[in-house]
Write a protein that holds these residues in place. Sequence first.
Motif, PDB file in Angstrom:
ATOM      1  N   ALA A  18       0.827  -1.214   0.000  1.00 25.11           N
ATOM      2  CA  ALA A  18       0.000   0.000   0.000  1.00 25.11           C
ATOM      3  C   ALA A  18       0.857   1.258   0.000  1.00 25.11           C
ATOM      4  CB  ALA A  18      -0.927  -0.001   1.217  1.00 25.11           C
ATOM      5  N   HIS A  19       2.098   1.157   0.499  1.00 27.96           N
ATOM      6  CA  HIS A  19       2.943   2.351   0.544  1.00 27.96           C
ATOM      7  C   HIS A  19       4.413   2.055   0.307  1.00 27.96           C
ATOM      8  CE1 HIS A  19       3.946   1.273   4.825  1.00 27.96           C
ATOM      9  NE2 HIS A  19       2.764   0.706   4.706  1.00 27.96           N
ATOM     10  N   ARG A  20       4.733   0.842  -0.204  1.00 29.72           N
ATOM     11  CA  ARG A  20       6.112   0.531  -0.542  1.00 29.72           C
ATOM     12  C   ARG A  20       6.161  -0.259  -1.849  1.00 29.72           C
ATOM     13  NH1 ARG A  20       8.198   2.322   3.946  1.00 29.72           N
ATOM     14  NH2 ARG A  20       7.413   1.654   5.994  1.00 29.72           N
ATOM     15  N   THR A  21       7.278  -0.163  -2.556  1.00 28.36           N
ATOM     16  CA  THR A  21       7.449  -0.929  -3.786  1.00 28.36           C
ATOM     17  C   THR A  21       7.971  -2.320  -3.432  1.00 28.36           C
ATOM     18  OG1 THR A  21       9.664   0.035  -4.047  1.00 28.36           O
ATOM     19  CG2 THR A  21       7.829   1.084  -5.234  1.00 28.36           C
ATOM     20  N   ILE A  22       7.491  -3.316  -4.182  1.00 34.12           N
ATOM     21  CA  ILE A  22       7.826  -4.715  -3.907  1.00 34.12           C
ATOM     22  C   ILE A  22       8.394  -5.355  -5.167  1.00 34.12           C
ATOM     23  CG2 ILE A  22       6.944  -6.961  -3.178  1.00 34.12           C
ATOM     24  CD1 ILE A  22       4.703  -5.521  -1.701  1.00 34.12           C
ATOM     25  N   ALA A  23       9.495  -6.061  -5.024  1.00 30.47           N
ATOM     26  CA  ALA A  23      10.125  -6.750  -6.150  1.00 30.47           C
ATOM     27  C   ALA A  23       9.372  -8.033  -6.475  1.00 30.47           C
ATOM     28  CB  ALA A  23      11.579  -7.069  -5.808  1.00 30.47           C
ATOM     29  N   ALA A  24       9.632  -8.587  -7.639  1.00 24.77           N
ATOM     30  CA  ALA A  24       9.069  -9.894  -7.997  1.00 24.77           C
ATOM     31  C   ALA A  24       9.574 -10.937  -7.003  1.00 24.77           C
ATOM     32  CB  ALA A  24       9.476 -10.272  -9.406  1.00 24.77           C
ATOM     33  N   PRO A  25       8.704 -11.819  -6.524  1.00 22.86           N
ATOM     34  CA  PRO A  25       9.102 -12.776  -5.484  1.00 22.86           C
ATOM     35  C   PRO A  25      10.122 -13.797  -5.991  1.00 22.86           C
ATOM     36  CG  PRO A  25       6.705 -12.591  -5.661  1.00 22.86           C
ATOM     37  CD  PRO A  25       7.285 -11.938  -6.874  1.00 22.86           C
ATOM     38  N   VAL A  26      10.779 -14.435  -5.047  1.00 27.23           N
ATOM     39  CA  VAL A  26      11.697 -15.530  -5.330  1.00 27.23           C
ATOM     40  C   VAL A  26      11.231 -16.746  -4.539  1.00 27.23           C
ATOM     41  CG1 VAL A  26      14.061 -16.380  -5.067  1.00 27.23           C
ATOM     42  CG2 VAL A  26      13.659 -14.018  -5.797  1.00 27.23           C
ATOM     43  N   ILE A  27      11.263 -17.905  -5.171  1.00 25.79           N
ATOM     44  CA  ILE A  27      10.938 -19.166  -4.499  1.00 25.79           C
ATOM     45  C   ILE A  27      12.233 -19.953  -4.343  1.00 25.79           C
ATOM     46  CG2 ILE A  27       9.621 -21.305  -4.589  1.00 25.79           C
ATOM     47  CD1 ILE A  27       7.581 -19.876  -6.345  1.00 25.79           C
ATOM     48  N   ALA A  28      12.559 -20.346  -3.124  1.00 26.73           N
ATOM     49  CA  ALA A  28      13.814 -21.049  -2.845  1.00 26.73           C
ATOM     50  C   ALA A  28      13.531 -22.418  -2.239  1.00 26.73           C
ATOM     51  CB  ALA A  28      14.687 -20.229  -1.890  1.00 26.73           C
ATOM     52  N   THR A  29      14.192 -23.436  -2.762  1.00 27.82           N
ATOM     53  CA  THR A  29      14.043 -24.796  -2.237  1.00 27.82           C
ATOM     54  C   THR A  29      15.342 -25.240  -1.570  1.00 27.82           C
ATOM     55  OG1 THR A  29      14.642 -25.698  -4.409  1.00 27.82           O
ATOM     56  CG2 THR A  29      12.302 -25.453  -3.934  1.00 27.82           C
ATOM     57  N   GLY A  30      15.197 -26.184  -0.640  1.00 30.20           N
ATOM     58  CA  GLY A  30      16.347 -26.614   0.153  1.00 30.20           C
ATOM     59  C   GLY A  30      16.904 -25.468   0.962  1.00 30.20           C
ATOM     60  N   ALA A  31      16.019 -24.591   1.437  1.00 31.46           N
ATOM     61  CA  ALA A  31      16.444 -23.299   1.979  1.00 31.46           C
ATOM     62  C   ALA A  31      16.409 -23.246   3.498  1.00 31.46           C
ATOM     63  CB  ALA A  31      15.568 -22.190   1.412  1.00 31.46           C
ATOM     64  N   ARG A  32      17.416 -22.604   4.056  1.00 32.43           N
ATOM     65  CA  ARG A  32      17.437 -22.159   5.437  1.00 32.43           C
ATOM     66  C   ARG A  32      17.270 -20.638   5.433  1.00 32.43           C
ATOM     67  NH1 ARG A  32      17.533 -26.681   9.106  1.00 32.43           N
ATOM     68  NH2 ARG A  32      18.361 -28.406   7.859  1.00 32.43           N
ATOM     69  N   VAL A  33      17.022 -20.058   6.596  1.00 31.00           N
ATOM     70  CA  VAL A  33      16.704 -18.632   6.678  1.00 31.00           C
ATOM     71  C   VAL A  33      17.797 -17.761   6.070  1.00 31.00           C
ATOM     72  CG1 VAL A  33      16.301 -16.714   8.261  1.00 31.00           C
ATOM     73  CG2 VAL A  33      15.208 -18.920   8.693  1.00 31.00           C
ATOM     74  N   ALA A  34      19.065 -18.077   6.367  1.00 32.87           N
ATOM     75  CA  ALA A  34      20.171 -17.219   5.937  1.00 32.87           C
ATOM     76  C   ALA A  34      20.326 -17.162   4.424  1.00 32.87           C
ATOM     77  CB  ALA A  34      21.475 -17.681   6.574  1.00 32.87           C
ATOM     78  N   LEU A  35      19.719 -18.092   3.701  1.00 34.14           N
ATOM     79  CA  LEU A  35      19.770 -18.013   2.241  1.00 34.14           C
ATOM     80  C   LEU A  35      19.120 -16.723   1.759  1.00 34.14           C
ATOM     81  CD1 LEU A  35      20.550 -19.496  -0.382  1.00 34.14           C
ATOM     82  CD2 LEU A  35      18.263 -20.535  -0.367  1.00 34.14           C
ATOM     83  N   GLY A  36      18.160 -16.214   2.524  1.00 37.83           N
ATOM     84  CA  GLY A  36      17.491 -14.975   2.151  1.00 37.83           C
ATOM     85  C   GLY A  36      18.421 -13.784   2.098  1.00 37.83           C
ATOM     86  N   ASP A  37      19.523 -13.808   2.867  1.00 38.02           N
ATOM     87  CA  ASP A  37      20.479 -12.705   2.827  1.00 38.02           C
ATOM     88  C   ASP A  37      21.151 -12.621   1.459  1.00 38.02           C
ATOM     89  OD1 ASP A  37      19.890 -12.181   5.492  1.00 38.02           O
ATOM     90  OD2 ASP A  37      21.515 -13.447   6.230  1.00 38.02           O
ATOM     91  N   HIS A  38      21.526 -13.769   0.923  1.00 35.64           N
ATOM     92  CA  HIS A  38      22.135 -13.811  -0.412  1.00 35.64           C
ATOM     93  C   HIS A  38      21.121 -13.375  -1.470  1.00 35.64           C
ATOM     94  CE1 HIS A  38      25.744 -16.158   0.882  1.00 35.64           C
ATOM     95  NE2 HIS A  38      24.907 -16.593   1.811  1.00 35.64           N
ATOM     96  N   ILE A  39      19.906 -13.870  -1.344  1.00 37.17           N
ATOM     97  CA  ILE A  39      18.870 -13.552  -2.331  1.00 37.17           C
ATOM     98  C   ILE A  39      18.506 -12.079  -2.274  1.00 37.17           C
ATOM     99  CG2 ILE A  39      16.483 -13.999  -3.013  1.00 37.17           C
ATOM    100  CD1 ILE A  39      16.891 -16.877  -1.988  1.00 37.17           C
ATOM    101  N   GLY A  40      18.335 -11.538  -1.058  1.00 34.52           N
ATOM    102  CA  GLY A  40      18.000 -10.128  -0.909  1.00 34.52           C
ATOM    103  C   GLY A  40      19.058  -9.219  -1.502  1.00 34.52           C
ATOM    104  N   ALA A  41      20.341  -9.589  -1.310  1.00 35.21           N
ATOM    105  CA  ALA A  41      21.425  -8.798  -1.877  1.00 35.21           C
ATOM    106  C   ALA A  41      21.386  -8.851  -3.404  1.00 35.21           C
ATOM    107  CB  ALA A  41      22.766  -9.308  -1.355  1.00 35.21           C
ATOM    108  N   ALA A  42      21.089 -10.043  -3.954  1.00 38.10           N
ATOM    109  CA  ALA A  42      21.001 -10.169  -5.406  1.00 38.10           C
ATOM    110  C   ALA A  42      19.817  -9.390  -5.966  1.00 38.10           C
ATOM    111  CB  ALA A  42      20.887 -11.651  -5.786  1.00 38.10           C
TER     112      ALA A  42
END
Length: 262
Positions: free
Chosen positions: A143-167
């Motif tokens: 409603a008040h922020r821009t959102i990127a296209a989502p990413v679906i990750a398999t075999g994932a632990r939480v910290a994988l999101g740090d790599h994905i977010g940076a990319a």
Amino acid sequence: MSLAQPPPSGSGSRDIWQDLRRHTQARIGLGRSGDAQPTRSVLEFRAAHALARDAVRQPFDIEHLAQQVTAVGLGEPVAVTSRASSREEYLRRPDLGRLPDDLSEIPCSPAQVGFVLCDGLSPAALTEHGVPLLRALTEVVGAHRTIAAPVIATGARVALGDHIGAAMGVQTVVVLIGERPGLSVAASLGLYLTHLPRPGRTDAERNCVSNVHPPDGLGYLEAARVIDALITGARRLGRSGVDLKAVSVGALDGPLDHHVVP
């Protein structure tokens, strides 16, 4: 260990635990049969354990999920994997689940927020709750922020999101991940928010909103409102994690107002 023995059927005695059972999924007042638990309680426990084990190893239909995610309207999701080559290796080697295999297909986005949907330890939770929760997040955060296209990750632990977010190039990444199944809930989602994501962030540098599994757990809209408040607080503070606290004020059966205390 049982705390009380329910009265025999037809005895007319009142079960003192009946009212409490309406408010908890915990196993209380199971009763006993001699020196053991009643057969029904034992069978229910074994069934819950089987459901939890199945939730961990449930096949993950990523193509079907991708179609549903696309329908949310944030764009076509990119699918990535961790370095865990199989479910068995993922369970044995948590470290591999924190590292990406190939992120070259993820486009860099000027958006402020990115969402990553991860199978985690309960693919069943992501299958059941992932898309409804993403819709709620899109409604509230979008409603008040821009959102990127989502990413679906398999075999994932939480910290994988740090790599994905940076990319992705986003300022804040939110990981939606299947939580470890328990004997009360086999399919529950957790959300992990990291501001300014990059490889090497620690758990102390992110915020968690857990136990998302309506109707018995946290609702989608309520979880989205807490995440939105955390994003606001992280942007003001310049970081996420232990220095950022979300406080909810309001009746459980009405709209909740959330504010963040740095």
